[in-house]
Design an enzyme around this catalytic site. Structure first.
Site, short mmCIF file in Angstrom:
data_model
loop_
_atom_site.label_atom_id
_atom_site.label_comp_id
_atom_site.label_asym_id
_atom_site.label_seq_id
_atom_site.Cartn_x
_atom_site.Cartn_y
_atom_site.Cartn_z
N ASP A 188 43.52 43.48 36.69
CA ASP A 188 42.58 44.45 36.13
C ASP A 188 41.42 43.78 35.39
O ASP A 188 41.59 42.74 34.75
CB ASP A 188 43.34 45.37 35.18
N GLU A 302 38.91 47.44 43.69
CA GLU A 302 38.38 48.54 42.90
C GLU A 302 37.16 48.02 42.14
O GLU A 302 37.17 46.91 41.62
CB GLU A 302 39.41 49.06 41.91
#
Length: 523
Positions: A188, A302
């Site tokens: 992330d 992402e």
């Protein structure tokens, strides 16, 4: 009739999971043989070897039972002879090391992270490395595909963990619970290629690129003259286009987004390009590096611009999606900076009607230029938003949570060790003004309920109070680096793990249940 240990290990292929009653009986037998309290869900047999996970006090171990197993050489442990049903077998007990976690992933394919595609998904960050079993129990009650290994580089730095440790901790939790339904692993908020390298080596499959440092927030209010200069200075060679070509593509006619059409004016396009032009270049460069590092291994991307000061407009989202697609980037989800406020660990702050209108427009862009999922970052505890996102997006949504699991660990501690909880709260209060700097939060220590007025029985209720939640949420690094608090904190959770798991399951049921009826709604 229950399956015996000798029968269950007599299989070449992965044996089916036992029914709960059978698993419980076999776990009891293995417990007598190994001296461990065996987790029934962990029982798994393959290639004539029975694997299980057990604990003795606060220490967990991996167990193998076999007759001349060809798999034993993969693991590092201590072996002894045992007799089961008249058969002489070998019992090997192994510590939960990286070596043994990697070996277990080689043996059982379901322990390896995989891309989840366009399935509706939930990311479950775990700052402590203890929460995965609780996450899985909630996932089993839901229709969400799980991401069970998730940690940002920022969180790793503050917790003192590595991406490999995040992956290994998730592996042990998945094996303990016997989850075989597949899962993703989210590296992330990656900011540079070094971040990609270390996460790729650890086996992550979902890469969240955070180009927030390249967002030019001045573009929202700059004059046209300034905007033109900013756009003129963009790296057009790297972007493989020109301002004239961009105008032709996006600002000469209405853009059909399926359910409606929109017109991007020259000014709106100038602001979009000035604000996100270098964001696009950075994302493309990160994607190219990721392709090279991953090679033949499948992965998902992402793109996130949520942690910025200014809202991502419809025109800006169109610009980002159009440019990434033109440059050959493939991505599975995108996190705009939505209207309203997504603060850490608390519900949405803003007009829900405005959010639904804007979210619907963003979804139209994602379906036109993808499809790809809309990602809800800082998604923890946004209970008023979930029904809207579910109804509007259906499968095309990814919910990302992180700090809420840490908060629930505190809630568990409050139930079984209130004195420690009070000590931790006082320390968190002292660190808040320093630790809040890198977060979007608005809590004030002065507005927290005074601890002396809160009884032990009422302590749990503090974890539903706005200011307390945010203060605890953002001070995790300081708490986990305090030796006077860290060891008692972890020991309390390990000594009361079922309390911890139940607390997590209850809380994540609230996160996932609003999405239960959303299958297909966004198609």
């Amino acid at each position: 009739m229950s399956t015996s240990i000798s029968e269950y290990l007599r299989t070449d292929k992965l044996a089916p999971q036992l029914a709960p009653e059978e698993a419980g009986l076999m776990a009891g037998e293995l417990g007598v043989l190994s001296g461990l309290e065996v987790y029934p869900g962990s029982l798994a047999a393959i290639d004539n070897t029975l694997f299980f996970l057990g604990r003795k006090e606060r220490t967990k171990q991996l167990g193998l039972v076999a007759d001349e197993s060809v798999l034993s050489y993969l693991f590092s442990g201590t072996s002894e002879k045992i007799v089961v049903g008249g058969l002489e077998l070998t019992l090997t007990l192994c510590d939960l090391t990286h070596h043994n976690a990697a070996a277990l992933r080689r043996v059982f394919s379901f322990l390896n992270a995989v891309p989840l595609g366009l399935k509706k998904s939930g990311g479950c960050g775990d700052r402590l490395g203890l929460a995965t079993p609780g996450h899985i129990r909630a996932i089993r009650n839901s229709t969400m595909a799980p991401i069970l290994a998730q940690q940002s580089i920022r969180e790793n730095a503050r917790t003192g963990r590595t991406p490999q440790e995040v992956m290994d901790d998730a592996t042990w939790g998945i094996f303990q619970e016997g989850w075989r339904g597949g899962y993703g692993a989210d590296a992330d908020h990656l900011k540079n290629t070094d971040d990609i390298d270390v996460c790729a080596a650890a086996g992550f499959t979902f890469y969240t690129i955070d180009p927030g440092a390249y967002v030019d927030g001045e573009a929202d209010t700059a004059s046209l003259e300034v905007l033109r200069k900013k756009v003129e200075a963009l790296p057009w060679v790297d972007l493989k286009t020109s301002w004239e070509e961009l105008q032709t593509a996006l600002a000469t006619s209405a853009i059909d987004l399926g359910t409606f059409k929109t017109v991007i004016t020259e000014e709106a396009l100038l602001r979009a390009a000035a604000k996100y032009g270098t964001v696009v270049r950075h994302t493309v460069n990160m994607y190219r590096h990721l392709e090279k590092v991953m090679g033949e291994r499948p992965f998902e991307l992402e793109m996130s611009v949520d942690e910025t000061d200014t809202v991502t407009s419809l025109a800006e989202h169109i610009y980002i999606a159009h440019e990434l697609k033109r440059l050959g980037v493939k991505w599975v989800s995108l996190a705009p900076r939505y209207v309203g406020t997504f603060e850490k660990g608390v519900d949405y702050i803003g007009d829900l009607g405005e959010f639904e209108r804007s979210f619907s427009e963003h979804l139209a862009v994602s379906k036109t230029y993808g499809p790809y999922k809309l990602s809800l970052h800082s998604g923890s505890d946004k209970f008023s938003v979930y029904p809207i996102a579910s109804r509007v997006a259906g499968e095309l949504v990814h919910l990302k949570t992180a700090g809420t699991s840490y908060l629930e660990a505190w809630r568990a501690v409050a139930q079984v060790n209130p004195a420690l909880c009070r000590q931790m709260i006082e320390f968190a209060k002292s660190r808040y003004e320093t630790d809040r700097v890198s977060y979007h939060v608005s809590a004030e220590v002065s507005k927290m309920p005074p601890l002396e007025s809160v009884s032990d029985a009422e302590l749990i209720a503090l974890f539903d109070e706005f200011n307390t939640r945010e203060v605890i949420h953002v001070t995790f690094g300081s708490v986990l680096h305090n030796p006077e608090l860290r060891e008692p904190f972890f020991n309390t959770l390990k000594d009361n793990e079922e309390v911890h798991y139940r607390t997590l399951e209850t809380h994540f049921n609230r996160h996932f249940s609003p999405f239960a009826g959303a299958i297909g709604a966004g198609d």
